[in-house]
Write a protein that holds these residues in place. Structure first.
Motif, PDB file in Angstrom:
ATOM      1  N   ASP A 286      10.682   7.460   1.189  1.00 30.58           N
ATOM      2  CA  ASP A 286       9.478   7.712   0.484  1.00 30.58           C
ATOM      3  C   ASP A 286       8.645   6.682   0.306  1.00 30.58           C
ATOM      4  O   ASP A 286       7.503   6.956   0.132  1.00 30.58           O
ATOM      5  N   TYR A 287       8.791   5.457   0.899  1.00 27.02           N
ATOM      6  CA  TYR A 287       8.021   4.309   0.890  1.00 27.02           C
ATOM      7  C   TYR A 287       7.800   3.774   2.113  1.00 27.02           C
ATOM      8  O   TYR A 287       7.782   2.516   2.270  1.00 27.02           O
ATOM      9  N   GLY A 288       7.753   4.683   3.231  1.00 22.41           N
ATOM     10  CA  GLY A 288       7.465   4.135   4.586  1.00 22.41           C
ATOM     11  C   GLY A 288       6.289   3.060   4.667  1.00 22.41           C
ATOM     12  O   GLY A 288       6.285   2.121   5.180  1.00 22.41           O
TER      13      GLY A 288
ATOM     14  N   ARG B  14       6.185  -0.621   5.967  1.00 30.24           N
ATOM     15  CA  ARG B  14       5.514  -1.174   6.947  1.00 30.24           C
ATOM     16  C   ARG B  14       4.586  -2.225   6.822  1.00 30.24           C
ATOM     17  O   ARG B  14       4.402  -3.218   7.419  1.00 30.24           O
ATOM     18  N   SER B  15       4.013  -2.430   5.624  1.00 36.67           N
ATOM     19  CA  SER B  15       3.196  -3.465   5.145  1.00 36.67           C
ATOM     20  C   SER B  15       3.661  -4.679   4.628  1.00 36.67           C
ATOM     21  O   SER B  15       3.468  -5.634   4.902  1.00 36.67           O
ATOM     22  N   GLU B  16       4.999  -4.393   3.724  1.00 39.74           N
ATOM     23  CA  GLU B  16       5.484  -5.404   2.961  1.00 39.74           C
ATOM     24  C   GLU B  16       6.787  -5.768   3.486  1.00 39.74           C
ATOM     25  O   GLU B  16       7.591  -6.481   3.127  1.00 39.74           O
ATOM     26  N   GLY B  17       7.441  -4.978   4.799  1.00 34.70           N
ATOM     27  CA  GLY B  17       8.887  -4.974   4.941  1.00 34.70           C
ATOM     28  C   GLY B  17       9.509  -6.327   5.347  1.00 34.70           C
ATOM     29  O   GLY B  17      10.522  -6.693   4.965  1.00 34.70           O
ATOM     30  N   TRP B  18       8.453  -7.258   6.025  1.00 37.25           N
ATOM     31  CA  TRP B  18       9.177  -8.353   6.386  1.00 37.25           C
ATOM     32  C   TRP B  18       9.489  -9.473   5.240  1.00 37.25           C
ATOM     33  O   TRP B  18      10.282 -10.270   5.024  1.00 37.25           O
TER      34      TRP B  18
END
Length: 128
Positions: free
Chosen positions: A85-87, A91-95
């Motif tokens: 639900d929070y793809g 993508r923006s804060e994953g790292w």
């Protein structure tokens, strides 16, 4: 074979009850002391104290703890499914999220290792 199975289930249930009672007592202590820690962590601390003073032998709860560990996947699947639900967030804060997870896992491992080392040294000193 039947005797083994019939003996194993009551023992498993008894061990699970002991672990659940420790969880409940931990929750009650957290509420009484107004500490900001989870009841499960307090219950594990109580179990560690029981192990350290020799009131409970680690092998006594092995079957129940093993069964709970085998069921851990059931507890984590809902959390992993929510990531779908929070793809865009991933993508923006994953790292950053992965960095926090990696660092916190490392801290937990180091603190656990140091705690085990200290408890082992403490128990060896009190045995001698």
């Amino acid at each position: 074979m039947k005797a083994i199975v019939s003996n194993a289930l009551p023992r498993l249930l008894a061990e699970l009850c002991v672990l659940f009672v420790l969880y409940l007592v931990g929750g009650q202590l957290v509420a009484w002391l107004d500490w900001p820690i989870p009841a499960g962590v307090m219950g594990m601390a109580l179990l560690l104290v029981l192990f350290a003073v020799g009131a409970v032998k680690p092998g006594t709860l092995q079957r129940g703890a093993g069964w709970l560990m085998a069921q851990m996947l059931l507890f984590f699947i809902p959390a992993l499914m929510s990531l779908l639900d929070y793809g865009s967030l991933m993508r923006s804060e994953g790292w950053r999220i992965l960095l926090v997870i990696a660092l916190s896992t490392l801290v937990v491992m180091v603190v656990t290792a140091l705690t085990v080392e200290l408890v082992c040294r403490w128990s060896l000193r009190h045995e001698a």
